[in-house]
Design a protein around this motif. Structure first.
Motif, PDB file in Angstrom:
ATOM      1  N   ASP A  64      -3.153  -1.691   6.549  1.00  4.59           N
ATOM      2  CA  ASP A  64      -2.698  -0.300   6.615  1.00  4.59           C
ATOM      3  C   ASP A  64      -3.828   0.595   7.141  1.00  4.59           C
ATOM      4  OD1 ASP A  64      -0.732   1.678   6.280  1.00  4.59           O
ATOM      5  OD2 ASP A  64      -1.232   2.027   4.180  1.00  4.59           O
ATOM      6  N   ASN A  96      -4.052   3.168  10.147  1.00  8.29           N
ATOM      7  CA  ASN A  96      -4.190   4.583   9.784  1.00  8.29           C
ATOM      8  C   ASN A  96      -5.455   5.232  10.355  1.00  8.29           C
ATOM      9  OD1 ASN A  96      -1.807   4.935   8.385  1.00  8.29           O
ATOM     10  ND2 ASN A  96      -2.692   4.337   6.411  1.00  8.29           N
ATOM     11  N   HIS A 156       4.440   2.214  13.162  1.00  9.68           N
ATOM     12  CA  HIS A 156       3.407   2.060  12.132  1.00  9.68           C
ATOM     13  C   HIS A 156       3.676   0.792  11.318  1.00  9.68           C
ATOM     14  CE1 HIS A 156       0.561   3.142   8.939  1.00  9.68           C
ATOM     15  NE2 HIS A 156       1.501   2.724   8.104  1.00  9.68           N
ATOM     16  N   HIS A 198       6.065  -1.320   2.924  1.00  8.41           N
ATOM     17  CA  HIS A 198       5.040  -0.604   2.146  1.00  8.41           C
ATOM     18  C   HIS A 198       5.232   0.910   2.146  1.00  8.41           C
ATOM     19  CE1 HIS A 198       2.976   0.026   6.022  1.00  8.41           C
ATOM     20  NE2 HIS A 198       2.235   0.930   5.421  1.00  8.41           N
ATOM     21  N   ASP A 199       5.748   1.465   3.251  1.00  6.59           N
ATOM     22  CA  ASP A 199       5.924   2.922   3.324  1.00  6.59           C
ATOM     23  C   ASP A 199       7.361   3.365   3.076  1.00  6.59           C
ATOM     24  OD1 ASP A 199       3.340   3.796   3.717  1.00  6.59           O
ATOM     25  OD2 ASP A 199       3.445   3.719   5.902  1.00  6.59           O
TER      26      ASP A 199
END
Ligand code: FE2
Length: 166
Positions: A126, A130, A24, A56-57
């Motif tokens: 993102d 997603n 991801h 970011h995650d």
């Protein structure tokens, strides 16, 4: 190896044993970099955007550890401190860059209207990933295009990838 590659490898280490999350992150970084270049970001802003895309995650693991679960809000709450620690440990990021990257990590699920291209592109990258990973319907994708996407190259990639030109 440049700083971005170093950070990418550090994130693979951080997410060890979790190929889904690692892939991801790699995909979001690739689209962020692509859109950033198409939109003509300057070198510093592109560096900030690419770094933010990679981390970011980063709040997901911290949220799961602390609360036993995670969601967008918890990620935003827990992510910046972990990102700051990693960027500081790696070195080569100015204080201003770290502040901006951490701010982006702390807001990447808050889709407020904003003129800042680094923020807008991170959200679009993102979402490009997603919408596929969450198997969203064509109608949901059209709504995201209308309500959230703003950049010309992000819209073009979204429409082409999901075949929603109409
Ligand atoms: Fe993400």
């Amino acid at each position: 190896m440049n700083k971005i590659e170093e950070l990418a490898l550090a994130m693979i280490d951080y997410n060890n044993g979790d190929p889904k999350r690692i892939q991801h992150t790699t995909k979001v970084h690739a689209y962020a970099s692509m859109i950033g270049k198409c939109e003509g970001l300057d070198e510093d802003t592109l560096f900030i955007l690419e770094s933010a895309a990679l981390v970011h995650d980063i709040g997901i693991r911290a949220s799961e550890k602390k609360y036993g679960h995670q969601n967008g809000k918890l990620q935003e709450q827990e992510g910046p401190a972990v990102a700051r620690e990693m960027l500081t440990r790696l070195g080569g990021f100015t204080d201003r860059q770290i502040e901006r990257i951490c701010w982006l990590v702390g807001h990447h699920h808050t889709y407020h209207i904003c003129e800042d291209l680094d923020y807008q592109i991170l959200i679009e990258a993102d979402l490009l990933v997603n919408l596929f990973e969450d198997e969203e319907s064509p109608n949901a994708i059209r709504a995201v295009r209308k309500n959230i996407f703003r950049t010309e190259s992000g819209i073009r990639i979204l429409e082409t990838m999901y075949g929603i030109n109409g």
